[in-house]
Design a protein around this motif. Structure first.
Motif: not given
Ligand code: ZN
Ligand code: ZN
Length: 225
Positions: A203-225
């Motif tokens: 998720l951090y890899h995916a979030a990093e990519l989103c932020y690098q492309n200008g996202c204002k905010r990234v949150q995440s959700l998972s079925l389980a942890r």
């Protein structure tokens, strides 16, 4: 006759008096109560503000490490504990490829997601190899009745499946995703969805990519942890 997707017992139930008097939309039941009770929800109390686990600190030590590495931390929301029942579910759904089991948690995800505020809902993809061997993305299976955007893709070369790596080598891996389309994410609020949160690496890899492309905010959700 409809049977429980997990134990195969019959789901025929008697309507309650209020259901007879006020027939509302009938909730589609796909598993019996006995099976569903084995899945334990996160209460959200005493939760780490990063990964959602129950922790005495506001930010658990793992999330403090992410904060140091990136300068930000994800605000992740897990829905269920990864307990024995969830492990068995994942085994059947994901590894034995029983795709019909995606229905078990679709409604749980739908309810949680409907309470969230975002512009794009982005599922974590599977590798091409997994797509070929498993035949489906277990994350999009869970999102069947919800609008989502498949925005990110796996870089090829990944040979070893995430689940086969140990924790240390998983943490060290290089960026595993790229943006699938040439779109600007400027100012958008994104919610990333995965099936299981383990170390957070994916998720951090995916979030990093989103932020690098200008996202204002990234949150995440998972079925389980
Ligand atoms: Zn059952
Ligand atoms: Zn945490």
């Amino acid at each position: 006759m409809v049977n429980c997707l997990l134990c195969n017992r019959s789901l025929t139930k008697r309507l309650t008096v209020s259901e007879i008097i006020f027939p509302g939309p009938i909730r589609k039941q796909v598993v019996c109560n006995a099976c569903f009770q084995k899945f334990i929800r996160y209460s959200g109390t005493n939760a780490c503000q990063g990964c959602g686990r129950e922790d005495k600190n506001k930010l658990c030590t793992d999330c403090q490490r992410w904060q140091q590495q990136y300068g930000w931390h994800l605000s992740h929301r897990p829905i269920f504990h990864y307990n024995q029942a969830m492990r068995e579910f994942m085994q059947q759904y994901k590894f034995q490829g029983q795709y019909h089991l995606r229905a078990v948690f679709q409604q749980s995800l739908q309810v949680v997601i409907s309470q969230m505020d975002y512009d794009l809902l982005v599922p974590i993809p599977v590798t091409n190899h997994t797509m070929k061997t498993r035949g489906f993305n277990q994350v999009t299976g869970l999102l069947e009745n919800i609008q989502y955007t498949e925005l990110i893709k796996h870089r090829e070369k990944q040979k070893v499946a995430q689940s086969k790596k140990d924790r240390q080598s998983r943490l060290k891996t290089k960026q595993q995703f790229f943006l699938d389309r040439n779109i600007t994410l400027q100012g958008l609020r994104i919610v990333l969805v995965d099936d299981i949160y383990t170390t957070g690496r994916t998720l951090y890899h995916a979030a990093e990519l989103c932020y690098q492309n200008g996202c204002k905010r990234v949150q995440s959700l998972s079925l389980a942890r």
